[in-house]
Design a protein around this motif. Structure first.
Motif, PDB file in Angstrom:
ATOM      1  N   LEU A  52     -18.692   0.843  -7.801  1.00 25.94           N
ATOM      2  CA  LEU A  52     -18.456   1.478  -8.533  1.00 25.94           C
ATOM      3  C   LEU A  52     -17.126   1.661  -9.411  1.00 25.94           C
ATOM      4  O   LEU A  52     -16.550   1.742  -8.792  1.00 25.94           O
ATOM      5  N   PRO A  53     -16.799   1.999 -10.372  1.00 27.82           N
ATOM      6  CA  PRO A  53     -15.753   1.802 -11.195  1.00 27.82           C
ATOM      7  C   PRO A  53     -14.765   2.341 -11.154  1.00 27.82           C
ATOM      8  O   PRO A  53     -13.328   2.313 -11.780  1.00 27.82           O
ATOM      9  N   GLU A  54     -14.625   3.823 -10.525  1.00 27.61           N
ATOM     10  CA  GLU A  54     -14.294   4.780 -10.948  1.00 27.61           C
ATOM     11  C   GLU A  54     -13.087   4.630  -9.575  1.00 27.61           C
ATOM     12  O   GLU A  54     -13.406   5.571  -8.644  1.00 27.61           O
ATOM     13  N   TRP A  55     -11.989   4.029  -9.823  1.00 27.97           N
ATOM     14  CA  TRP A  55     -11.061   3.791  -9.302  1.00 27.97           C
ATOM     15  C   TRP A  55      -9.862   3.250  -9.358  1.00 27.97           C
ATOM     16  O   TRP A  55      -9.384   2.911 -10.442  1.00 27.97           O
ATOM     17  N   ALA A  56      -8.414   4.007  -8.543  1.00 29.64           N
ATOM     18  CA  ALA A  56      -6.916   3.839  -9.287  1.00 29.64           C
ATOM     19  C   ALA A  56      -6.372   3.058  -7.923  1.00 29.64           C
ATOM     20  O   ALA A  56      -6.516   3.484  -7.175  1.00 29.64           O
ATOM     21  N   VAL A  57      -4.453   2.794  -8.724  1.00 31.89           N
ATOM     22  CA  VAL A  57      -4.146   3.051  -7.976  1.00 31.89           C
ATOM     23  C   VAL A  57      -2.656   3.807  -8.336  1.00 31.89           C
ATOM     24  O   VAL A  57      -2.585   4.089  -9.710  1.00 31.89           O
ATOM     25  N   THR A  58      -2.134   5.222  -7.399  1.00 33.30           N
ATOM     26  CA  THR A  58      -2.149   5.946  -8.232  1.00 33.30           C
ATOM     27  C   THR A  58       0.397   6.025  -6.979  1.00 33.30           C
ATOM     28  O   THR A  58       0.145   5.841  -5.888  1.00 33.30           O
ATOM     29  N   ALA A  59       1.363   6.492  -7.458  1.00 34.58           N
ATOM     30  CA  ALA A  59       2.324   6.249  -6.740  1.00 34.58           C
ATOM     31  C   ALA A  59       3.146   7.531  -7.863  1.00 34.58           C
ATOM     32  O   ALA A  59       2.355   7.046  -8.903  1.00 34.58           O
ATOM     33  N   THR A  60       3.826   9.043  -7.202  1.00 39.30           N
ATOM     34  CA  THR A  60       3.996  10.172  -7.596  1.00 39.30           C
ATOM     35  C   THR A  60       5.619   9.819  -6.821  1.00 39.30           C
ATOM     36  O   THR A  60       5.589  10.350  -5.342  1.00 39.30           O
ATOM     37  N   LEU A  61       6.309  10.184  -7.439  1.00 42.40           N
ATOM     38  CA  LEU A  61       7.987  10.486  -7.209  1.00 42.40           C
ATOM     39  C   LEU A  61       8.461  12.435  -7.311  1.00 42.40           C
ATOM     40  O   LEU A  61       7.336  12.921  -8.073  1.00 42.40           O
ATOM     41  N   VAL A  62       8.360  12.719  -5.616  1.00 42.63           N
ATOM     42  CA  VAL A  62       8.042  14.333  -5.774  1.00 42.63           C
ATOM     43  C   VAL A  62       9.421  14.370  -5.055  1.00 42.63           C
ATOM     44  O   VAL A  62      10.159  13.576  -4.525  1.00 42.63           O
ATOM     45  N   ARG A  63      10.404  15.280  -6.026  1.00 40.62           N
ATOM     46  CA  ARG A  63      11.849  15.996  -5.964  1.00 40.62           C
ATOM     47  C   ARG A  63      12.121  17.282  -5.282  1.00 40.62           C
ATOM     48  O   ARG A  63      11.720  18.242  -6.856  1.00 40.62           O
ATOM     49  N   GLU A  64      12.176  17.688  -4.870  1.00 36.01           N
ATOM     50  CA  GLU A  64      11.828  18.877  -3.575  1.00 36.01           C
ATOM     51  C   GLU A  64      10.881  20.071  -4.522  1.00 36.01           C
ATOM     52  O   GLU A  64      10.610  20.854  -5.275  1.00 36.01           O
ATOM     53  N   ASN A  65       9.768  19.357  -4.185  1.00 31.51           N
ATOM     54  CA  ASN A  65       8.308  19.173  -3.666  1.00 31.51           C
ATOM     55  C   ASN A  65       7.923  19.952  -5.110  1.00 31.51           C
ATOM     56  O   ASN A  65       6.623  20.272  -5.876  1.00 31.51           O
ATOM     57  N   ARG A  66       8.441  19.643  -6.409  1.00 28.68           N
ATOM     58  CA  ARG A  66       8.259  18.783  -7.181  1.00 28.68           C
ATOM     59  C   ARG A  66       7.862  17.348  -8.291  1.00 28.68           C
ATOM     60  O   ARG A  66       8.441  16.901  -8.184  1.00 28.68           O
ATOM     61  N   PRO A  67       6.937  17.444  -8.338  1.00 30.17           N
ATOM     62  CA  PRO A  67       6.670  15.996  -9.103  1.00 30.17           C
ATOM     63  C   PRO A  67       7.502  15.847  -9.773  1.00 30.17           C
ATOM     64  O   PRO A  67       7.413  16.731 -11.372  1.00 30.17           O
ATOM     65  N   VAL A  68       8.178  14.775 -10.578  1.00 33.29           N
ATOM     66  CA  VAL A  68       8.807  14.016 -11.062  1.00 33.29           C
ATOM     67  C   VAL A  68       8.169  12.887 -12.083  1.00 33.29           C
ATOM     68  O   VAL A  68       8.808  13.090 -13.204  1.00 33.29           O
ATOM     69  N   LEU A  69       7.650  12.400 -11.792  1.00 31.77           N
ATOM     70  CA  LEU A  69       7.595  11.224 -12.227  1.00 31.77           C
ATOM     71  C   LEU A  69       6.159  10.673 -11.650  1.00 31.77           C
ATOM     72  O   LEU A  69       5.639  10.640 -10.095  1.00 31.77           O
ATOM     73  N   THR A  70       5.290   9.893 -12.263  1.00 34.59           N
ATOM     74  CA  THR A  70       3.668   9.729 -11.556  1.00 34.59           C
ATOM     75  C   THR A  70       3.143   8.423 -12.414  1.00 34.59           C
ATOM     76  O   THR A  70       3.060   8.384 -13.435  1.00 34.59           O
ATOM     77  N   ALA A  71       2.932   7.709 -11.906  1.00 35.09           N
ATOM     78  CA  ALA A  71       1.835   6.273 -12.660  1.00 35.09           C
ATOM     79  C   ALA A  71       0.898   5.933 -12.160  1.00 35.09           C
ATOM     80  O   ALA A  71       0.547   5.736 -10.426  1.00 35.09           O
ATOM     81  N   ALA A 128      -5.536   3.393  -3.160  1.00 37.57           N
ATOM     82  CA  ALA A 128      -6.983   2.800  -4.041  1.00 37.57           C
ATOM     83  C   ALA A 128      -7.602   4.396  -4.005  1.00 37.57           C
ATOM     84  O   ALA A 128      -8.479   5.111  -2.493  1.00 37.57           O
ATOM     85  N   GLU A 129      -7.426   4.971  -4.617  1.00 38.81           N
ATOM     86  CA  GLU A 129      -7.393   6.521  -4.714  1.00 38.81           C
ATOM     87  C   GLU A 129      -8.953   6.160  -5.403  1.00 38.81           C
ATOM     88  O   GLU A 129      -9.068   4.727  -6.510  1.00 38.81           O
ATOM     89  N   GLY A 130     -10.005   6.991  -4.746  1.00 39.33           N
ATOM     90  CA  GLY A 130     -12.159   5.850  -5.257  1.00 39.33           C
ATOM     91  C   GLY A 130     -11.648   5.218  -4.257  1.00 39.33           C
ATOM     92  O   GLY A 130     -13.218   4.527  -5.296  1.00 39.33           O
ATOM     93  N   ASN A 131     -11.074   5.398  -3.242  1.00 43.17           N
ATOM     94  CA  ASN A 131     -11.951   4.380  -2.192  1.00 43.17           C
ATOM     95  C   ASN A 131     -13.385   3.678  -1.599  1.00 43.17           C
ATOM     96  O   ASN A 131     -13.675   2.518  -2.447  1.00 43.17           O
ATOM     97  N   VAL A 132     -13.818   4.174  -1.845  1.00 37.34           N
ATOM     98  CA  VAL A 132     -15.237   4.836  -1.106  1.00 37.34           C
ATOM     99  C   VAL A 132     -16.178   3.250  -2.551  1.00 37.34           C
ATOM    100  O   VAL A 132     -16.682   3.256  -2.455  1.00 37.34           O
ATOM    101  N   ASN A 133     -15.134   4.360  -4.145  1.00 34.30           N
ATOM    102  CA  ASN A 133     -16.097   4.494  -4.925  1.00 34.30           C
ATOM    103  C   ASN A 133     -15.911   2.996  -4.921  1.00 34.30           C
ATOM    104  O   ASN A 133     -16.866   1.471  -5.716  1.00 34.30           O
ATOM    105  N   HIS A 134     -15.193   2.059  -4.937  1.00 33.72           N
ATOM    106  CA  HIS A 134     -14.401  -0.054  -4.629  1.00 33.72           C
ATOM    107  C   HIS A 134     -14.961  -0.397  -3.820  1.00 33.72           C
ATOM    108  O   HIS A 134     -16.161  -1.490  -4.257  1.00 33.72           O
ATOM    109  N   LEU A 135     -15.645   0.512  -2.194  1.00 40.34           N
ATOM    110  CA  LEU A 135     -16.429  -0.484  -1.110  1.00 40.34           C
ATOM    111  C   LEU A 135     -17.485  -0.018  -2.186  1.00 40.34           C
ATOM    112  O   LEU A 135     -18.672  -1.994  -1.826  1.00 40.34           O
ATOM    113  N   HIS A 136     -18.402   0.273  -3.342  1.00 46.13           N
ATOM    114  CA  HIS A 136     -19.694   0.789  -3.459  1.00 46.13           C
ATOM    115  C   HIS A 136     -19.884  -0.188  -4.575  1.00 46.13           C
ATOM    116  O   HIS A 136     -20.458  -0.276  -5.621  1.00 46.13           O
TER     117      HIS A 136
END
Length: 272
Positions: free
Chosen positions: A107-126, A97-105
């Protein structure tokens, strides 16, 4: 196996993995959207933390099993305030819940994120924004997209004509960092056209990748704050560094993302 064939198979696998990751964050976002609308009142820090945890757990109950099935051997990081390098191998870096405090208030600025990191480099993200239905994705070497449409940073070449953004210091941050945030905002107020200050960082970075703003900076950022947007901006043609223009890593004490035409100007402003 020929190198070209091996590379093609890896790319195809990662592309399919990204599609499935996007489905997972959309599903988690739908669950959080059902909880959105009324302002959640709290009278203490403990009550606030419990309310935040309920949102996190709602999304994690969906994300953890789905992402674990996709990459059973990958590690798991869900503390949005964690920073620094990860151990070797693959890791899921998730902000349920990226922007969780906004969600509680409500406010519209929040998101859900998931990133796959391989050997400390981000490979893909949504990154999914449940209230707008938008999903931002990026895959190393394959570009950044908004609902399948390619993204490109702005062509702005004059910081004085640009919109820039930052987020605030983390709760309980060191006083030196807090004062550095304040002085950087003051410097940008002199040099940029418009300065925006809000959380979360990820949404500023998706705006940057889409060409809506021209630069974003932050001090003492965490992995979950910055890795998704860093990959999206890079794949959209933006430049990533620390505030002094040096290569950025998760161990860096500052972060700067900008359209190429204003990156050097932003470094100069932040270095004053």
């Amino acid at each position: 196996m020929p190198e070209t064939l091996r590379t093609t198979r890896t790319a195809t696998t990662d592309a399919d993995l990204l599609d499935r990751t996007a489905i997972a964050v959309r599903t988690a976002g739908s669950a959080l959207r059902e909880r959105f609308g009324e302002v959640v009142r709290y009278r203490s820090r403990d009550e606030l933390m419990r309310a935040l945890a309920v949102n996190d757990d709602t999304a994690l109950d969906i994300l953890r099993p789905r992402l674990t099935r996709l990459r059973p051997d990958a590690g798991w990081v869900e503390d949005e305030l964690d920073g620094g390098a990860l151990p070797p191998g693959e890791w899921w870096v998730v902000d349920p819940a990226e922007g969780n405090v906004n969600h509680l208030h409500a406010l519209p600025e929040w998101a859900v994120t998931a990133t796959l990191v391989r050997e400390n480099r981000p490979v893909l993200t949504a990154v999914h924004l449940p209230l707008t239905g938008e999903t931002y994705t990026a895959l190393t070497g394959a570009g950044a997209h908004l609902d399948g449409r390619p993204l490109r940073v702005s062509p702005t070449a004059d910081l004085g004509l640009g919109i820039v953004a930052t987020s605030q210091a983390r709760p309980d941050e060191d006083e030196k960092v807090v004062r550095r945030v304040g002085s950087s905002i003051t410097a940008m107020l002199f040099d940029a056209l418009v300065v925006r200050t809000a959380v979360p960082a990820t949404l500023h970075l998706t705006d940057l990748a889409a060409g809506r703003i021209d630069a974003f900076w932050q001090f003492a950022g965490a992995r979950a704050d910055l890795l998704p947007g860093a990959l999206i901006v890079t794949e959209a043609g933006g430049r990533i560094s620390d505030a002094q223009g040096r290569p950025w890593t998760p161990q860096s004490e500052s972060f700067l993302a900008a359209a190429p035409g204003v990156h050097a100007q932003a470094v100069a402003t932040l270095s004053r």
